[in-house]
Each structure stands twice: as C-alpha cells, then as structure tokens.
Design an enzyme around this catalytic site. Structure first.
Site, PDB file in Angstrom:
ATOM      1  N   ASP A 170      58.928  49.694  60.934  1.00 13.56           N
ATOM      2  CA  ASP A 170      58.374  51.290  61.184  1.00 13.56           C
ATOM      3  C   ASP A 170      58.633  51.970  59.961  1.00 13.56           C
ATOM      4  O   ASP A 170      59.759  52.009  59.046  1.00 13.56           O
ATOM      5  CB  ASP A 170      59.535  51.690  62.026  1.00 13.56           C
ATOM      6  N   ASN A 195      57.581  55.478  59.687  1.00 11.15           N
ATOM      7  CA  ASN A 195      57.372  56.654  59.832  1.00 11.15           C
ATOM      8  C   ASN A 195      58.522  57.227  60.672  1.00 11.15           C
ATOM      9  O   ASN A 195      58.485  58.408  61.126  1.00 11.15           O
ATOM     10  CB  ASN A 195      56.094  57.231  60.118  1.00 11.15           C
ATOM     11  N   ASP A 240      59.762  56.838  63.575  1.00 12.65           N
ATOM     12  CA  ASP A 240      59.185  57.232  65.185  1.00 12.65           C
ATOM     13  C   ASP A 240      59.908  55.942  66.060  1.00 12.65           C
ATOM     14  O   ASP A 240      59.909  55.823  67.160  1.00 12.65           O
ATOM     15  CB  ASP A 240      57.893  57.395  65.546  1.00 12.65           C
ATOM     16  N   ASP A 271      54.745  49.702  62.825  1.00 13.49           N
ATOM     17  CA  ASP A 271      53.145  50.345  62.303  1.00 13.49           C
ATOM     18  C   ASP A 271      52.311  49.497  61.092  1.00 13.49           C
ATOM     19  O   ASP A 271      53.143  48.289  60.787  1.00 13.49           O
ATOM     20  CB  ASP A 271      53.153  51.914  62.005  1.00 13.49           C
ATOM     21  N   ASP A 297      44.249  40.131  68.617  1.00 13.08           N
ATOM     22  CA  ASP A 297      44.305  39.928  70.195  1.00 13.08           C
ATOM     23  C   ASP A 297      43.363  40.301  70.780  1.00 13.08           C
ATOM     24  O   ASP A 297      43.080  41.799  70.534  1.00 13.08           O
ATOM     25  CB  ASP A 297      45.823  40.223  70.723  1.00 13.08           C
ATOM     26  N   GLU A 339      44.347  31.498  74.673  1.00 10.55           N
ATOM     27  CA  GLU A 339      45.750  31.573  75.558  1.00 10.55           C
ATOM     28  C   GLU A 339      45.297  30.927  77.012  1.00 10.55           C
ATOM     29  O   GLU A 339      44.357  31.745  77.818  1.00 10.55           O
ATOM     30  CB  GLU A 339      46.540  32.952  75.985  1.00 10.55           C
TER      31      GLU A 339
END
Ligand code: NOJ
Length: 546
Positions: free
Chosen positions: A26, A28, A30, A34, A103, A274
């Site tokens: 992370d 930033n 939060d 990210d 994905d 998958e």
C-alpha cells in the site's frame, strides 16, 4: 536475469508470480495494496527471476467477492490506481523482462454491471438474454427453483427477481449473475474486453473458472454426490450439468484464436485456465482436456491435485506422474502449490516440526519439475496462513460458513516486507491483519541472510533457467526411493542429465539413484562438490546434481 533459451516463450522460461493486489504493498496509507506498490516492487521480482505476474482482479468492483464481481471490464478500480498507472506498470515490467497477465472473470459479472442492470429491467430488454433467466417450475409465481443447482457460496444457484418475476442463475454469490455464453453477443462483448487489455500490452490471462462458461441446454438436475466432510450442499452434487459442457471448448478455442492474433513470432501471449473440479476431487484429466488435443485451446491449465495432496514422496509422485500422464506429449504442464482460494502450502503441507525444511523441499520440487512454476506472493519467504478473528473476516465464503469453513482470508494477509509495524505493507490500518510472525519472517530479513528461503527460491529459479534439462527436458522418476520417502528423478535434454533427489522425511535415507556426480544446488552440500553414488541423504535434503 534473462533465460538462456530465448526460443522458448516467456511463460515457459520462468516462474509466474501471482499477486493479490489488495495485499501486496500500500503506497497511499488506505490499508489496501495498490498498483504503485506493485510497480515499486518490480526490481524485487526481477531479482528473483520472475518472468510473469498474474494480477488478481483490479477492475471496479463492489467487492461482494473481492474483485471477482466486476462492474467494468476495461477500467481499474480507483482503490488500486488508474489506467495510467497500469500502463506505466506494463511498460516498466516489460523493461525488466516481466510480462503481465490479467485475471479474467468470464463466467459472471457483478449484479451492478450495466449489462445486468439492463437485463433485469424488463423481460424484453435487449440484454435480457445476456444472462440466464428462468421461470420457476410452477410458472411465474416463482414457487420452487428451476433445478437443483447450488451456488458455491451458499444457497441455491437461482435468485428470484421480483420486478420481472423470474429467477436468474448465479453459480457463486447472488451478486455474481452468470452470463449466458450461448448468446453470441455475450461472446463478442467479452472478447472485446480481453482485446482492450491486449492492446495495452498485457500478455495473457488467467481465466477464472473457465470450465463453467456454458451450462446444460436443458438445465438438468445435477446428480447427488455423497461425502461426509463438506458443510456446503453445493459439494453434495456432482457438477455434471452446470460445468464442462462441450460448447465451452468452442469458446475457449475462439479466445485462443484472439490470443494467437496478438502472439507475435514467439508465442508471446498465454492463457492459463482455472479448471475447477468437484471440491476436493483430483481431476488432472479434466484440466488436460482444456489444453486441447488437435485443437488450440489453453496454453496452460491448473491441476489442483497438488493442492489436495500430502507431503510424502509417494503422494507427490503419484500426483505428478498422473498429471504428466494425462497431458498430450505436446502439452506444457504447470504446477501450483498455493493461491488466493486455498490454505497456503506452507501451512497445509509444512505444519509441525521441521516446517522450514519442508518448505525448501516443496520449492525444490516446484522448480525442478517439467513445466512452468506458479508462485503465490509471499511463498518465497515461507508465509503461512493468517489467523483471522471472526470480526475481521472479509471473505463472503468465510462469513457464510463460519466456523465450519475458514474462508479464504487466511491466505490473503498482507505481504511481509519488513519488521516495521504492519510488516511495511502500509502506514495505515491493513485491510486484513498482518500475520503474527512478520517480525521474524519478512523480505528484508531474508534478503540479508544468504541461507534464507528467499535465497533458496532465487537459486532454484536461476538454476532452472541455466540448465536446459531443467528448463524443458523430459522427466523420469526413480520409484525405488518412494517407500523410503525419497522422491528422485532425472531431467534429460540433448544428452545432458540433471538428477534431483528430495528426501521428504526427517530421517537419513539412502540415495535411490545410486549414481554420483557434481552438485549444482543443495540444501546440505556445497555447489560443485561431489556427491558419491552411495551417499546417504540428510533429513529433508534436496540435492540437484549432474
Ligand atoms: C474462482 C476464483 O479463484 C475465486 O476467488 C472466485 O471467488 C470464484 N472463482 C468466483 O469468481
């Protein structure tokens, strides 16, 4: 580090590293990982020898299934950054010889996707047939379900929608309505979404539950399947009619044709599927059918047998031998020990005494098999499952089945970078609690320690890239060691042979290969040292020699 054998496409030459973006880094504050966090760690991944990154979903999502419920397939959820950051990530990864794969969730959208909002708005909306709508067996009053199909995340797979008085199908949560893949417009629209990412330089896709796309044309009931241990009614069925329909292969072939258009000279694009079998069932033969014989389908498919096996030489041998046995000679295997849905192998297979030694055995196994290794973030430092209190649960599956099913949060805890607070993952409050062992187990500590698991992973990855026999040679197992819990095999390529011996036990064992050689890499021996033909293997010893 560039692979020596450039004629192989990138996805054969090195491990593919799965990142669960919410949990990686992370930047930033939060508490959520990210894209910028991933970008900052590209050097780390390059140093390890990673050749591809599979990014778990980054698209806008209302998070009923943490990103596997998508409202817009051609954008980035603002919590992760923007399309601009994404483009930068693609470019910077590429300069480090790392390809990105997205994905792709084709089976269902979010219920808040504009297509579904339209579809449910009236029976004659042009998008009505983009999803699967049915009357109840007793007509539009909706009493009784259209059939016995159950949703993986609880309850029936059909939800009654009051405004238009019909049921819609959802094989996961009711916020994830299934698309109607028999509709050519759906096929066209989804292929266009994939093309969007290919145009941005993405080199492939991991296709979520690819075997679910098309459903039985008559919507027949699934047969009952007896089992003792599962709390979900969904698992008391054999999924004969809600998965694996022959028409799905036609669609996979169309997707493959799209990929081939972007492939360039060197098979540059890749699809990994998958292929989900009935829960807990080994189904390598099913996975193999999606790689395709005679028709171009997927490049790779996951066989989850390694996820349902135990840590014994005999079981590992049986799973791997079966996997190789069901693949056509031209198919390229891949191997996976952990992912975002399962308990981590470090906990599942390595718990109890000697757990760190067991992790080394698994790593050696993964990188010396024939085929592409898939790593799950944190695997390289031996991250284990987190212990998540009920109040901290995020996963809908965990919440629904608590305490019978632990849910999937345990394998999604924040990456452990440093010994600082929140393991260096965030300055804020992490979205899931950081594992308790982060002060001892973290990247920074293992980078400093040449005898760490992280270094073992790096060494194995380098060795695989340097030794042609490991990279794309054949494999043959020595069955004589199995009773003693030693897994031994030879990898061969153009007259060169590399021998691998893995002592999957905490006792000293004889080397079943009965041949000596020069050590390439070992948990117990010096590289370039000699190993004698009658050597005894130390407990949990892994030695690669030639
Ligand atoms: C399989 C994914 O791996 C899982 O995380 C997800 O919840 C389901 N498919 C539904 O998309």
């Amino acid at each position: 580090m560039a692979a020596q054998h450039t004629k192989l496409p990138w996805w054969k030459t090195g491990p593919i590293y799965q990142i669960y973006p919410r949990s990686f880094l992370d930047t930033n504050g939060d508490g959520l990982g990210d894209l910028e966090g991933i970008r900052r760690k590209l050097d780390y991944l390059q140093d390890m020898g990673v050749r591809g990154i599979w990014l778990s979903p980054l698209y806008p999502s209302p998070l009923y299934d943490f990103g596997y419920d998508i409202t817009n397939y051609h954008d980035i959820d603002p919590v992760f950054g923007s399309l601009e950051t994404f483009k930068l990530l693609v470019r910077e990864a590429e300069t480090r010889g790392i390809s990105l794969i997205m994905d792709m969730v084709l089976n269902h959208t979010s219920h808040l996707h504009p297509w579904f909002i339209e579809s449910r708005s009236s029976r004659d909306n042009p998008k009505r047939d983009w999803y699967i709508w049915k009357d109840g067996p007793r007509g539009p009053s909706g009493k009784g379900y259209p059939n016995n199909w159950m949703a993986a995340f609880g309850g029936h797979a059909w939800t009654w929608d009051k405004p238009t008085e019909q049921y819609y199908l959802h094989l996961f949560t009711e916020e994830q309505p299934d698309l109607n893949w028999r509709n050519p417009e759906v096929q066209k629209a989804m292929l266009a979404e994939m093309q969007f990412w290919l145009d941005l330089g993405v080199k492939g896709f991991r296709l979520d539950v690819i075997n679910y796309l098309v459903k039985d044309a008559q919507f027949r009931n699934n047969p009952y399947h007896f089992r003792m241990t599962y709390p979900r009614r969904h698992d008391l069925q054999h999924h004969q009619f809600d998965r694996n329909q022959p028409e799905t292969y036609e669609i996979v072939h169309r997707i493959r044709s799209l990929m081939d258009r972007y492939a360039g000279a060197s098979e540059d694009t890749m699809l990994v599927g998958e292929v989900y079998p009935d829960e807990g069932v080994h189904a390598p033969d099913l996975a193999a059918t999606y790689i395709g014989i005679g028709k171009d389908l997927l490049h790779l498919a996951f066989d989850f047998s390694t996820i349902y096996t135990s840590l014994t030489a005999a079981d590992l041998h049986s799973v791997l031998q079966t996997w190789y046995g069901v693949l056509s000679p031209s198919a390229w295997p891949c191997h996976v020990l952990s992912n975002h849905d399962q308990s981590r192998a470090a906990s599942r297979l390595c718990a109890g005494s000697d757990s760190e030694a067991k992790k080394r055995v698994l790593a050696a196994l993964l990188h010396t098999q024939r085929g592409t290794p898939f790593l799950y973030y944190g695997e390289e430092i031996g991250m284990e499952d987190g212990v998540i209190a009920r109040k901290d649960l995020q996963d809908p599956l965990g919440k629904k089945y608590y305490p019978f099913h632990p849910g999937r949060d345990r394998s999604r805890t924040p990456m452990q970078w440093t010994r600082e607070s929140a393991a260096g993952f965030t300055n804020g409050r992490p979205w899931l609690p950081v594992n308790r062992d982060y002060r001892e187990r973290n990247v920074e500590a293992q980078q400093r320690d040449p005898s760490s698991l992280l270094h073992w992973y790096r060494d194995l990855i380098t060795l695989r890239q340097e030794e042609p026999a490991l990279l794309d040679g054949s494999i043959e197992f020595f069955e004589t060691g199995l009773q003693e819990n030693v897994l031994a095999y030879v990898r061969r390529k153009a007259g060169s042979e590399v021998l691998v011996v893995l002592n999957v036990s905490g006792q000293t064992r004889p080397n079943p290969i009965r041949r000596g050689g020069t050590v390439l890499l070992s948990t117990h021996r010096k590289p370039q040292g000699t190993i004698e033909h009658d050597t005894r293997l130390a407990p949990w010893e892994c030695t690669v020699y030639k």
